[in-house]
Design an enzyme around this catalytic site. Structure first.
Site, PDB file in Angstrom:
ATOM      1  N   TYR A   1       0.850  -1.190   0.000  1.00  0.00           N
ATOM      2  CA  TYR A   1       0.000   0.000   0.000  1.00  0.00           C
ATOM      3  C   TYR A   1       0.884   1.237   0.000  1.00  0.00           C
ATOM      4  O   TYR A   1       1.856   1.302   0.760  1.00  0.00           O
ATOM      5  CB  TYR A   1      -0.899  -0.020   1.239  1.00  0.00           C
ATOM      6  CG  TYR A   1      -1.785   1.196   1.404  1.00  0.00           C
ATOM      7  CD1 TYR A   1      -1.593   2.093   2.459  1.00  0.00           C
ATOM      8  CD2 TYR A   1      -2.838   1.445   0.522  1.00  0.00           C
ATOM      9  CE1 TYR A   1      -2.422   3.191   2.625  1.00  0.00           C
ATOM     10  CE2 TYR A   1      -3.672   2.550   0.675  1.00  0.00           C
ATOM     11  CZ  TYR A   1      -3.457   3.424   1.732  1.00  0.00           C
ATOM     12  OH  TYR A   1      -4.271   4.515   1.885  1.00  0.00           O
TER      13      TYR A   1
ATOM     14  N   ASP B   1       9.350   3.057  -0.657  1.00  0.00           N
ATOM     15  CA  ASP B   1       8.325   3.727   0.150  1.00  0.00           C
ATOM     16  C   ASP B   1       8.639   3.425   1.624  1.00  0.00           C
ATOM     17  O   ASP B   1       8.276   2.364   2.130  1.00  0.00           O
ATOM     18  CB  ASP B   1       6.932   3.231  -0.245  1.00  0.00           C
ATOM     19  CG  ASP B   1       5.855   3.931   0.584  1.00  0.00           C
ATOM     20  OD1 ASP B   1       4.661   3.854   0.175  1.00  0.00           O
ATOM     21  OD2 ASP B   1       6.185   4.520   1.622  1.00  0.00           O
TER      22      ASP B   1
ATOM     23  N   LYS C   1       4.999   9.839   8.493  1.00  0.00           N
ATOM     24  CA  LYS C   1       4.834   9.336   9.868  1.00  0.00           C
ATOM     25  C   LYS C   1       5.879   9.890  10.847  1.00  0.00           C
ATOM     26  O   LYS C   1       5.779  11.028  11.301  1.00  0.00           O
ATOM     27  CB  LYS C   1       4.807   7.808   9.848  1.00  0.00           C
ATOM     28  CG  LYS C   1       3.593   7.250   9.048  1.00  0.00           C
ATOM     29  CD  LYS C   1       3.488   5.754   9.129  1.00  0.00           C
ATOM     30  CE  LYS C   1       2.541   5.197   8.086  1.00  0.00           C
ATOM     31  NZ  LYS C   1       1.152   5.072   8.535  1.00  0.00           N
TER      32      LYS C   1
END
Ligand code: KE4
Length: 430
Positions: free
Chosen positions: A142, A237, A265
């Site tokens: 994802y 990623d 994050k």
């Protein structure tokens, strides 16, 4: 009705599904999502006043725990001087400098406001830099919800069993090719078909959105070689793994250098943030230097930058990652021993400060097919029983868990004692 139930019913009146991100709705585990009032250290407190040891940590950003005094002090100091200017500030330069020093593959970096925005920008950049169109991603990985990545998305997609999303035009999806994580042959096959039009390969170096799947030896270096052979951009990623598995991210941990890195994050310390960075020749294609347009009102927001820099100060302390890893290892080993003692099908993965729990007969989990062997019904019973015991895990069998530097012996023991009671009861019902 308790407060969470009351709030959830009201929330559904104004917000689709009552949540601002699908996985929060507890549809992967059923039941009513907890509404959280506060967090402190390793704990969160719900609106009914119940405390939980938190292994979600806002899905990864809170590696130093909730409301860390050092982070809060830094934010308090900056917030009274104004929260956003739409103009360059010193703090964003400081954070950019720090990240470039910690991740040598990043020579230039651009801040944005979410991982999705960073992925979207990086894909446009890779296409602009190579003048090619195709992107190779991995099924059940994802990368946020930009159109071109909602093709066999993991995370929410995998949890809801919706392999892609409505609203993504065919004309976009056709440029996204999907390979199998940990299967280099599936990538080679795509390159052999359309290699001269592959702008980039994008991969989660540790697949943290199909639970937590580690890269097999040679997988990441194999992607590096294929991208070098075909002149494609390798995008890591690291929204989850960046500063989660090592000070230099997964690229340092596995010693494979990407061309572009996506971050999020942890670099915002819990505030909205994302970033993409890479080699000078690629990043100089980004406006205002080059022809690839990218922009953002709140990009480099000084409050988010401050929280991010304070968090990186803390994770840079000597021994931070070995301590995090050792603490989590006690939990993972303890859960494995308890599951064995009670005869439950159980396997767990760990990469430093992130982990995956699987109720499977498999003695290893390396692919999406392995992940799908889990007993989701058993996970749901485990999840709710642990919640009752005051342990807050990710509300999905297909998400990673996260520990923080302030999960101490007390919290680990509390979790293992809860797991013993829960495993015993689950075993008695089999
Ligand atoms: P955001 O747009 O949610 O900031 O980041 C998207 C993203 C990109 N890349 C990776 C590897 C990610 O894990 C994410 C987002 N992660 C999910 C949790 N698996 C966020 C939680 C949610 O969607 O509510």
């Amino acid at each position: 009705m308790n407060h969470s139930e009351r709030l959830f019913s009201k929330a559904q009146r104004y917000i689709p599904g009552g949540v601002n991100s699908p996985v929060r709705a507890f549809r992967g585990v059923e039941g009513t999502p907890l509404f959280i009032r506060s967090g402190k250290g390793a704990y969160i407190t719900d609106v009914d006043g119940k405390h939980y040891v938190d292994y979600v940590g806002s899905w990864g950003p809170l590696i130093v725990g909730h409301a860390h005094p050092y982070v809060i002090k830094a934010v308090k100091k900056v917030i009274t001087s104004g929260v956003s200017f739409g103009a360059p500030t010193e703090i964003e330069v400081k954070l950019a400098e720090r990240i470039c020093h910690l991740m040598p593959s990043i020579e230039l970096i651009r801040f944005v406001n979410s991982g999705t925005e960073a992925v979207m920008s990086a894909i446009r950049l890779a296409r602009g830099y190579t003048c090619r169109q195709k992107i190779i991603k991995f099924s059940a990985c994802y990368h946020g919800h930009t159109d071109s990545m909602l093709v066999a998305a993991g995370s929410g997609g995998l949890t809801f069993g919706i392999p892609n999303s409505a609203g993504v035009p065919e004309s976009v999806a056709l440029h996204t090719l999907v390979a199998e994580y940990n299967c280099l042959d599936s990538v080679k096959a795509l390159f052999e078909k359309v290699g001269d039009d592959v702008a980039a390969v994008i991969v989660e170096p540790v697949a943290g959105n199909m639970n937590c799947v580690l890269p097999k030896a040679g997988f990441l270096s194999g992607l590096r070689k294929l991208c070098d052979t075909y002149g494609s951009v390798l995008i890591f990623d690291e929204v989850i793994t960046g500063f989660r598995v090592a000070l230099g991210g997964a690229q340092t941990y596995y010693d494979v250098k990407p061309d572009i890195t996506i971050l999020g994050k942890i670099i915002g310390g819990g505030f909205p943030v994302g970033a993409f960075g890479g080699t000078k020749d690629i990043m100089e294609c980004i406006a205002p230097l080059g022809p690839v347009y990218q922009a953002g009102t709140l990009s480099g927001n000084p409050v988010a930058m401050t929280a991010g820099l304070a968090t990186l100060d803390l994770v840079s302390e000597a021994g931070f990652y070995p301590r995090l890893e050792a603490r989590l290892q006690i939990l993972i080993n303890g859960l494995g021993e308890l599951a064995k003692q009670y005869g439950l099908p159980f396997f767990a993965t760990q990469v430093v400060g992130m982990f995956g729990l699987y109720f499977t007969e498999n003695d290893t989990v390396e692919t999406e097919a392995d992940v799908k062997t889990v007993d989701v019904a058993l996970f749901k019973r485990f999840f709710h029983a642990m919640l009752k015991e005051g342990i807050y895990l990710a509300p999905s069998a297909f998400e990673s868990g996260f520990i923080s530097s302030v999960h101490g012996e007390k919290e680990i023991n509390q979790t293992l004692q809860a797991a013993e009671r829960v495993f015993r009861s689950l075993a008695s019902m089999r």
